[in-house]
Design a protein around this motif. Structure first.
Motif, PDB file in Angstrom:
ATOM      1  N   LEU A  45      13.450  40.258 -39.199  1.00 53.73           N
ATOM      2  CA  LEU A  45      14.608  39.538 -39.705  1.00 53.73           C
ATOM      3  C   LEU A  45      14.921  38.397 -38.738  1.00 53.73           C
ATOM      4  O   LEU A  45      15.113  38.623 -37.541  1.00 53.73           O
ATOM      5  CB  LEU A  45      15.814  40.468 -39.829  1.00 53.73           C
ATOM      6  N   ASN A  46      14.935  37.169 -39.269  1.00 53.01           N
ATOM      7  CA  ASN A  46      15.144  35.965 -38.451  1.00 53.01           C
ATOM      8  C   ASN A  46      14.189  35.928 -37.261  1.00 53.01           C
ATOM      9  O   ASN A  46      14.613  35.942 -36.089  1.00 53.01           O
ATOM     10  CB  ASN A  46      16.597  35.876 -37.964  1.00 53.01           C
ATOM     11  N   PRO A  47      12.877  35.913 -37.539  1.00 57.76           N
ATOM     12  CA  PRO A  47      11.890  35.926 -36.450  1.00 57.76           C
ATOM     13  C   PRO A  47      12.009  34.689 -35.564  1.00 57.76           C
ATOM     14  O   PRO A  47      12.406  33.616 -36.018  1.00 57.76           O
ATOM     15  CB  PRO A  47      10.554  35.948 -37.193  1.00 57.76           C
ATOM     16  N   SER A  48      11.636  34.850 -34.294  1.00 61.09           N
ATOM     17  CA  SER A  48      11.707  33.748 -33.336  1.00 61.09           C
ATOM     18  C   SER A  48      10.589  32.740 -33.595  1.00 61.09           C
ATOM     19  O   SER A  48       9.436  33.125 -33.830  1.00 61.09           O
ATOM     20  CB  SER A  48      11.594  34.297 -31.911  1.00 61.09           C
ATOM     21  N   GLU A  49      10.934  31.451 -33.574  1.00 61.73           N
ATOM     22  CA  GLU A  49       9.962  30.376 -33.729  1.00 61.73           C
ATOM     23  C   GLU A  49      10.293  29.254 -32.750  1.00 61.73           C
ATOM     24  O   GLU A  49      11.460  29.053 -32.404  1.00 61.73           O
ATOM     25  CB  GLU A  49       9.978  29.817 -35.160  1.00 61.73           C
TER      26      GLU A  49
ATOM     27  N   VAL B 117       6.320  24.777 -38.903  1.00 63.24           N
ATOM     28  CA  VAL B 117       7.622  25.440 -38.792  1.00 63.24           C
ATOM     29  C   VAL B 117       8.680  24.502 -39.355  1.00 63.24           C
ATOM     30  O   VAL B 117       8.771  23.339 -38.946  1.00 63.24           O
ATOM     31  CB  VAL B 117       7.957  25.800 -37.330  1.00 63.24           C
ATOM     32  N   ALA B 118       9.459  24.990 -40.296  1.00 60.14           N
ATOM     33  CA  ALA B 118      10.560  24.220 -40.880  1.00 60.14           C
ATOM     34  C   ALA B 118      11.878  24.883 -40.497  1.00 60.14           C
ATOM     35  O   ALA B 118      11.903  25.970 -39.918  1.00 60.14           O
ATOM     36  CB  ALA B 118      10.406  24.146 -42.395  1.00 60.14           C
ATOM     37  N   PHE B 119      12.982  24.214 -40.832  1.00 59.30           N
ATOM     38  CA  PHE B 119      14.282  24.795 -40.518  1.00 59.30           C
ATOM     39  C   PHE B 119      15.241  24.565 -41.672  1.00 59.30           C
ATOM     40  O   PHE B 119      14.975  23.776 -42.588  1.00 59.30           O
ATOM     41  CB  PHE B 119      14.844  24.226 -39.213  1.00 59.30           C
ATOM     42  N   GLY B 120      16.359  25.302 -41.623  1.00 59.44           N
ATOM     43  CA  GLY B 120      17.330  25.178 -42.698  1.00 59.44           C
ATOM     44  C   GLY B 120      18.672  25.740 -42.297  1.00 59.44           C
ATOM     45  O   GLY B 120      18.986  25.876 -41.105  1.00 59.44           O
TER      46      GLY B 120
ATOM     47  N   LYS C 113      14.753  29.097 -38.572  1.00 59.19           N
ATOM     48  CA  LYS C 113      13.397  28.530 -38.581  1.00 59.19           C
ATOM     49  C   LYS C 113      12.465  29.483 -39.322  1.00 59.19           C
ATOM     50  O   LYS C 113      12.627  30.702 -39.234  1.00 59.19           O
ATOM     51  CB  LYS C 113      12.921  28.309 -37.137  1.00 59.19           C
ATOM     52  N   PHE C 114      11.479  28.921 -39.994  1.00 63.15           N
ATOM     53  CA  PHE C 114      10.628  29.756 -40.841  1.00 63.15           C
ATOM     54  C   PHE C 114       9.296  29.078 -41.118  1.00 63.15           C
ATOM     55  O   PHE C 114       9.103  27.894 -40.825  1.00 63.15           O
ATOM     56  CB  PHE C 114      11.351  30.073 -42.165  1.00 63.15           C
TER      57      PHE C 114
ATOM     58  N   LEU D 202      13.386  36.555 -43.982  1.00 64.62           N
ATOM     59  CA  LEU D 202      12.685  37.834 -44.048  1.00 64.62           C
ATOM     60  C   LEU D 202      11.190  37.559 -43.927  1.00 64.62           C
ATOM     61  O   LEU D 202      10.614  36.854 -44.754  1.00 64.62           O
ATOM     62  CB  LEU D 202      12.974  38.546 -45.374  1.00 64.62           C
ATOM     63  N   ARG D 203      10.559  38.127 -42.903  1.00 64.11           N
ATOM     64  CA  ARG D 203       9.118  37.933 -42.702  1.00 64.11           C
ATOM     65  C   ARG D 203       8.403  39.283 -42.796  1.00 64.11           C
ATOM     66  O   ARG D 203       8.753  40.222 -42.090  1.00 64.11           O
ATOM     67  CB  ARG D 203       8.828  37.278 -41.355  1.00 64.11           C
TER      68      ARG D 203
END
Length: 369
Positions: A11-15, A82-85, A51-52, A92-93
């Motif tokens: 959940l909300n993985p680090s990037e 890597v994008a962001f929003g 980030k995702f 969710l990964r």
């Protein structure tokens, strides 16, 4: 196998995305309601936010975005991009050794998961958010990866077809408006106003028309249903004995004049029209004509509503009466109709097919989740 969601996802993985670096930005507005596909993006400097990567699921965690179905599957990025929003996303990964990324997406839009997420919301009115623990502790039966892939292939083909249809309909809508705007600016046409060419019938406060026990009923069409394009299990019901003028059928033109101002063809099932929505009809002019003229003034109406010093911007009937239109004579209108009607009718046909696809998708989601 019964598992908790937190056991099979991050959940909300680090990037890594340095602040100030330009990257693809996917805002909340780029997530359509009840749509797998992301509708757009911008490039902007990264200053903060979630980030995702591709194959992640973006889940709106704030009201009313979650209730409106803003959940999307990321598939528009380049490899390793890597994008962001929005900070109001949960990302969710999937742990791919345990759960298929698309299966995770379909799980996240299933009725049971959404119910649990919505019930977990806390906070002040209008700013309630889903609780992280409710996501991580959500329990469900996880089939084998092979079975997950089979389920994903069955549901995914429906979304693939709908995405194609959406692109076709966007092009048809643009074509219709382009031709309309080009043909209608004729100084020989007669000046009139919106209320001269169409009837704008306001809906009813349907809470006053609840069905009695054992009485036939209709679902209620509100702004939520207009946005998502169909009736669902949470939609209110009203008596089927309401006046025919506020009964909405597939293809009818609906104009939301309060809150979120928009003009759409209703493609769901027969329903009762709630207040804050107009049913737009005409006895003298084609549907494409009144649809396009209403849409022609939509941006102006949105500006009027945005200027209201209330939380629920709206327009008045006087705004319709003062909105000018140009009306061709009968011969010119007939010529235009031969061009415009087939395009308009094709749009309705595609919208109706999408509703059938959505209905099939809902059936499969109920079956597998």
């Amino acid at each position: 196998m019964k598992v908790k969601l937190g056991d099979v996802i991050q959940l909300n993985p680090s990037e890594k995305l340095p602040k100030g670096e330009r990257a693809r930005k996917i805002a909340m507005d780029n997530l359509d309601t009840y749509a797998r596909e992301i509708s757009g993006f911008d490039f902007d400097e990264y200053k903060g936010g979630t980030k995702f990567r591709n194959e992640d699921t973006l889940l709106a965690r704030i009201t009313p975005c979650l209730e409106n179905g803003k959940t999307a599957y990321v598939n528009i990025l380049e490899k390793d991009e890597v994008a962001f929003g929005s900070t109001e996303y949960f990302v969710l990964r999937a742990n791919k050794e345990l759960i298929n990324p698309l299966y995770l997406y379909y799980l996240s839009v299933s009725s049971d998961f959404r119910t649990v997420a919505i019930k977990s919301m806390t906070g002040t009115s209008g700013r309630q958010r889903v609780q992280k623990e409710a996501i991580l502790n959500y329990e469900f039966d996880l089939p084998s990866l092979k079975e997950q892939e089979r389920i994903v292939s069955r549901i995914g083909c429906l979304d693939d077809k709908k995405a194609l249809n959406d692109r076709i309909n966007d092009n048809l809508d643009l074509l219709l408006t382009t031709i309309f705007e080009n043909k209608i600016n004729n100084k020989n046409f007669t000046k009139a106003h919106l209320t001269d060419i169409a009837t704008y019938r306001n809906g009813l406060a349907m809470q006053k028309f609840r069905p009695d026990d054992n009485e036939q009923s209709l679902p209620v069409l509100k702004i939520k249903e207009l946005n998502q394009g169909y009736i669902d299990d949470s939609s209110d019901r009203c008596s089927a004995e309401i006046d025919e003028s506020v009964v909405v059928n597939t293809g009818d033109i609906i104009f939301s004049w309060s809150g979120t101002l928009l003009v759409k063809n209703w493609a769901g099932e027969t329903a009762g029209l709630n207040q804050h929505l107009f049913k737009v009809t005409s006895n003298n002019y084609p549907e494409w004509f009144i649809y396009e003229w209403t849409k022609h003034h939509l941006q102006k109406f949105q500006s009027i509503a945005a200027g209201k010093a209330t939380t629920m911007g709206h327009i008045k009937r006087s705004d319709l009466k003062s909105s000018e239109v140009l009306v061709p004579n009968n011969d010119e209108l007939d010529k235009l109709n031969t061009i415009m009607k087939p395009i308009y009718d094709k749009r309705i046909e595609v919208i109706n097919e999408n509703q059938r696809l959505i209905g099939l998708k809902r059936i499969l989601l109920q079956r597998y989740f």
